[in-house]
Structure formats: C-alpha cells, structure tokens
Design a protein around this motif. Structure first.
Motif, PDB file in Angstrom:
ATOM      1  N   ASN A 178       0.632  -1.170  -0.256  1.00  0.00           N
ATOM      2  CA  ASN A 178      -0.343  -0.097  -0.064  1.00  0.00           C
ATOM      3  C   ASN A 178       0.875   0.749   0.242  1.00  0.00           C
ATOM      4  O   ASN A 178       0.425   2.625  -0.823  1.00  0.00           O
ATOM      5  N   TYR A 179       2.354   1.242   0.734  1.00  0.00           N
ATOM      6  CA  TYR A 179       2.676   2.867  -0.154  1.00  0.00           C
ATOM      7  C   TYR A 179       3.153   2.710  -1.046  1.00  0.00           C
ATOM      8  O   TYR A 179       3.410   4.092  -1.244  1.00  0.00           O
ATOM      9  N   ILE A 180       3.583   1.366  -2.073  1.00  0.00           N
ATOM     10  CA  ILE A 180       3.572   1.865  -3.238  1.00  0.00           C
ATOM     11  C   ILE A 180       2.278   2.843  -3.535  1.00  0.00           C
ATOM     12  O   ILE A 180       2.771   4.195  -4.354  1.00  0.00           O
ATOM     13  N   ILE A 181       1.610   2.268  -3.296  1.00  0.00           N
ATOM     14  CA  ILE A 181       0.019   2.966  -4.361  1.00  0.00           C
ATOM     15  C   ILE A 181      -0.117   4.301  -3.646  1.00  0.00           C
ATOM     16  O   ILE A 181      -0.483   5.269  -4.229  1.00  0.00           O
ATOM     17  N   TRP A 182       0.824   4.374  -2.298  1.00  0.00           N
ATOM     18  CA  TRP A 182       0.194   5.754  -1.594  1.00  0.00           C
ATOM     19  C   TRP A 182       1.661   7.363  -2.479  1.00  0.00           C
ATOM     20  O   TRP A 182       1.140   8.094  -3.082  1.00  0.00           O
ATOM     21  N   PHE A 183       2.696   6.433  -2.691  1.00  0.00           N
ATOM     22  CA  PHE A 183       4.319   7.371  -3.353  1.00  0.00           C
ATOM     23  C   PHE A 183       3.280   7.150  -4.663  1.00  0.00           C
ATOM     24  O   PHE A 183       3.415   8.221  -5.655  1.00  0.00           O
ATOM     25  N   ASP A 184       2.482   6.681  -5.586  1.00  0.00           N
ATOM     26  CA  ASP A 184       1.185   6.358  -7.219  1.00  0.00           C
ATOM     27  C   ASP A 184       0.577   8.254  -6.629  1.00  0.00           C
ATOM     28  O   ASP A 184       1.046   9.173  -7.339  1.00  0.00           O
ATOM     29  N   ILE A 185      -0.135   8.044  -5.428  1.00  0.00           N
ATOM     30  CA  ILE A 185      -1.094   8.829  -5.147  1.00  0.00           C
ATOM     31  C   ILE A 185      -0.130  10.254  -5.101  1.00  0.00           C
ATOM     32  O   ILE A 185      -0.455  11.367  -5.267  1.00  0.00           O
ATOM     33  N   GLY A 186       1.028  10.342  -4.091  1.00  0.00           N
ATOM     34  CA  GLY A 186       1.711  11.620  -3.971  1.00  0.00           C
ATOM     35  C   GLY A 186       2.334  12.058  -4.869  1.00  0.00           C
ATOM     36  O   GLY A 186       2.807  13.264  -6.195  1.00  0.00           O
TER      37      GLY A 186
END
Length: 136
Positions: free
Chosen positions: A25-33
C-alpha cells in the motif's frame, strides 16, 4: 527544494489482520503523491499522456522504519530527487505526525505511449523547466 504533502487516515482495507498497513500500500500512496505533486505544479498525468508523454516506473525502492496502523493519520511527502532529460527520480516520506515511518523512491522514464524513450527537455521544455526548478 519543492515538496508536496497530502494527509489521510489509514483505511481498514489497507491493513492486514494485525491492523498494520500491508507493505504494498505504500507504493500506492507513492503513486498518489506523485500524481498530486504534478497536479500542484499545474499539470496532470492525464494532460501529459494526452500530449504523448508517459512516465512508466523503471525502479521502486522502499525502506520501512515503523508500521502505520489502522486509523492513523498519515502524511505523504513527495519531492524530486533527480531529474535528467529521459527520467525522473521521485522521493517519498511517509509520516505519522512527526514520526518518519517509510522512505522510498520511484524512477520514472519519459516515454511515448509505445514506451519509446523521449527527451522531455526537447519534447516539452516548459514541463522540464518546471520540474528542474523543483529538483534538490
């Protein structure tokens, strides 16, 4: 250095049985960022793609320091670590208030929709110059 921050609460579906955020999920949050970072500069992924500029992921790295948990208030900070004419390296930091939980990065190439590398400074110099101004 320019950075963009966004905050949210960890949702239940982002956690495992122990209530700890599942690592991907951190990678998904990176994408949103990354998406919101670009939006804050005045252009969107969609606009870039419509103009024939794609940013596929070439590399991802993530260092986990402390887990985020269900209902934590999280802040993701995004910034540019490196920029060349053919790729960009974004950095990410994930915080729970002042506590650094995760540090990571993605390397994105500048390509056509057929994944052929392009020189952003030649294809879209105004975008390249904005990104350059934000670089460390």
């Amino acid at each position: 250095m320019y950075s963009y921050k966004f905050s949210f609460r960890v949702r239940y579906e982002e956690t495992d049985r122990m209530g700890i955020v599942y690592h991907s999920n951190y990678i998904i949050w990176f994408d949103i960022g990354r998406t919101e970072f670009l939006r804050s500069l005045g252009f969107t992924y969609r606009q870039l793609e419509e103009e024939g500029i794609w940013l596929p992921i070439l590399e991802v790295g993530c260092k986990y320091k402390s887990p985020a948990k269900y209902d934590d208030e999280i802040t993701v900070e995004t910034y540019i670590m490196e920029l060349s004419r053919v790729k960009i390296k974004f950095g990410y930091r994930v915080f729970r208030f002042d506590e650094l939980l995760v540090e990571g990065y993605t390397v994105n190439g500048f390509t056509t929709d057929k994944l052929k590398p392009i020189s952003l400074n030649k294809i879209k110099p105004e975008v390249y110059n904005i990104l350059k101004q934000c670089t460390l």
